[in-house]
Design a protein around this motif. Structure first.
Motif, PDB file in Angstrom:
ATOM      1  N   LEU A  53      10.245  38.345  -3.523  1.00  0.00           N
ATOM      2  CA  LEU A  53       9.208  38.577  -4.530  1.00  0.00           C
ATOM      3  C   LEU A  53       7.874  38.038  -4.024  1.00  0.00           C
ATOM      4  CD1 LEU A  53      11.293  37.458  -7.630  1.00  0.00           C
ATOM      5  CD2 LEU A  53      10.461  39.780  -7.219  1.00  0.00           C
ATOM      6  N   GLU A  55       4.888  38.948  -4.155  1.00  0.00           N
ATOM      7  CA  GLU A  55       3.744  39.004  -5.064  1.00  0.00           C
ATOM      8  C   GLU A  55       3.729  37.840  -6.059  1.00  0.00           C
ATOM      9  OE1 GLU A  55       7.013  41.606  -6.827  1.00  0.00           O
ATOM     10  OE2 GLU A  55       6.281  41.059  -4.848  1.00  0.00           O
ATOM     11  N   TRP A  56       4.887  37.173  -6.231  1.00  0.00           N
ATOM     12  CA  TRP A  56       4.989  36.048  -7.165  1.00  0.00           C
ATOM     13  C   TRP A  56       4.976  34.695  -6.449  1.00  0.00           C
ATOM     14  CZ3 TRP A  56       4.641  36.400 -12.349  1.00  0.00           C
ATOM     15  CH2 TRP A  56       4.756  37.685 -12.906  1.00  0.00           C
ATOM     16  N   LEU A  59       2.396  31.931  -7.240  1.00  0.00           N
ATOM     17  CA  LEU A  59       2.431  31.376  -8.598  1.00  0.00           C
ATOM     18  C   LEU A  59       3.593  30.403  -8.796  1.00  0.00           C
ATOM     19  CD1 LEU A  59       1.662  34.570 -10.707  1.00  0.00           C
ATOM     20  CD2 LEU A  59       0.094  32.748 -10.048  1.00  0.00           C
ATOM     21  N   CYS A  79      12.694  35.088 -14.581  1.00  0.00           N
ATOM     22  CA  CYS A  79      11.530  34.241 -14.351  1.00  0.00           C
ATOM     23  C   CYS A  79      11.362  33.313 -15.554  1.00  0.00           C
ATOM     24  CB  CYS A  79      10.287  35.099 -14.177  1.00  0.00           C
ATOM     25  SG  CYS A  79       8.761  34.126 -14.042  1.00  0.00           S
ATOM     26  N   LEU A 110       9.177  40.295 -14.879  1.00  0.00           N
ATOM     27  CA  LEU A 110       8.661  40.416 -13.512  1.00  0.00           C
ATOM     28  C   LEU A 110       8.045  41.772 -13.218  1.00  0.00           C
ATOM     29  CD1 LEU A 110      11.398  38.417 -11.587  1.00  0.00           C
ATOM     30  CD2 LEU A 110       9.042  37.731 -12.067  1.00  0.00           C
ATOM     31  N   PRO A 114       1.513  40.139 -11.445  1.00  0.00           N
ATOM     32  CA  PRO A 114       1.315  38.696 -11.314  1.00  0.00           C
ATOM     33  C   PRO A 114      -0.156  38.290 -11.385  1.00  0.00           C
ATOM     34  CG  PRO A 114       2.588  39.544  -9.456  1.00  0.00           C
ATOM     35  CD  PRO A 114       2.220  40.699 -10.313  1.00  0.00           C
ATOM     36  N   ALA A 118      -1.541  35.489 -14.132  1.00  0.00           N
ATOM     37  CA  ALA A 118      -1.692  34.213 -13.424  1.00  0.00           C
ATOM     38  C   ALA A 118      -2.517  33.190 -14.192  1.00  0.00           C
ATOM     39  CB  ALA A 118      -2.300  34.433 -12.044  1.00  0.00           C
ATOM     40  N   VAL A 124       6.026  28.386 -12.868  1.00  0.00           N
ATOM     41  CA  VAL A 124       6.870  29.567 -12.700  1.00  0.00           C
ATOM     42  C   VAL A 124       8.021  29.223 -11.754  1.00  0.00           C
ATOM     43  CG1 VAL A 124       6.972  31.918 -11.767  1.00  0.00           C
ATOM     44  CG2 VAL A 124       4.951  31.176 -13.030  1.00  0.00           C
TER      45      VAL A 124
END
Length: 190
Positions: A53, A55-56, A59, A79, A110, A114, A118, A124
């Motif tokens: 993941l 893109e997450w 965070l 999440c 999810l 993101p 954010a 997270v």
């Protein structure tokens, strides 16, 4: 002992014979007539979020890895997040994107962008799979003393040293549970 409600912790008795839950701390996410669902808070995997993941990843709390949330449906990722007041941007309070557990703690979809959520997030953490119990199953395990129900500290789901969480949670309890925090990995070695 705390009440068996969403947001409480289930702490595994070290005598629990199920290897999936050896010295685990489970955050209870939901409980109703159909059963209960939670995630194991103290099982980081070696898989970095950048692998699954990405893109997450920026965070996520440290360590930025995928946690093993339990033995059920390990292809699904849950999440758990703490928000900074209100509902995260891009989500709605009617369960679309954000599902509150207790206070400012909940689960975040999810599929949300993101970058758009954010700003409203404080913490997270991602969990592959979950712990699940059918109707009456968790209550039976509690009656058999497989678990202790304790109140969660607001930082438990995002502990920077999850490998110490079982001991840390028990150590802050009063009475016999505090003593259990020093239970040896192999009691026959004493």
């Amino acid at each position: 002992m705390a009440a068996l409600t969403r947001g409480c912790l289930l702490v595994a008795n070290p005598l629990l014979s199920d290897a999936n839950f050896d010295r685990t701390v489970v955050l209870l996410l939901a409980r109703d007539a159909d059963g209960a669902i939670g995630v194991v808070l103290n099982r980081p995997s070696p898989t970095g979020l950048d692998e699954v993941l990405p893109e997450w990843e920026t965070l996520a709390n440290s360590p930025p890895v995928l946690f093993v949330g339990g033995p059920v449906n390990q292809e699904a990722v849950i999440c758990v997040a703490r928000i900074d007041g209100g509902v995260p941007a891009g989500a709605s309070s009617d369960g679309e994107g954000w599902s509150p557990v207790t206070g400012d703690l909940g689960t975040l979809d999810l599929d949300l962008d993101p970058d758009s959520v954010a700003e409203g997030l404080q913490d997270v953490r991602m969990f592959a799979g979950y712990a699940g119990w059918g109707p009456g199953q968790l209550e039976s395990e509690l009656a058999a003393e497989a678990w202790w129900v304790v109140a969660a500290d607001r930082d438990d789901p995002f502990a920077p040293h999850p490998e110490r969480l079982w001991t840390d949670v028990l150590r802050r309890q009063r009475g016999p549970l505090q003593v259990v925090s020093s239970y040896p990995d192999d009691p026959t070695a004493n």
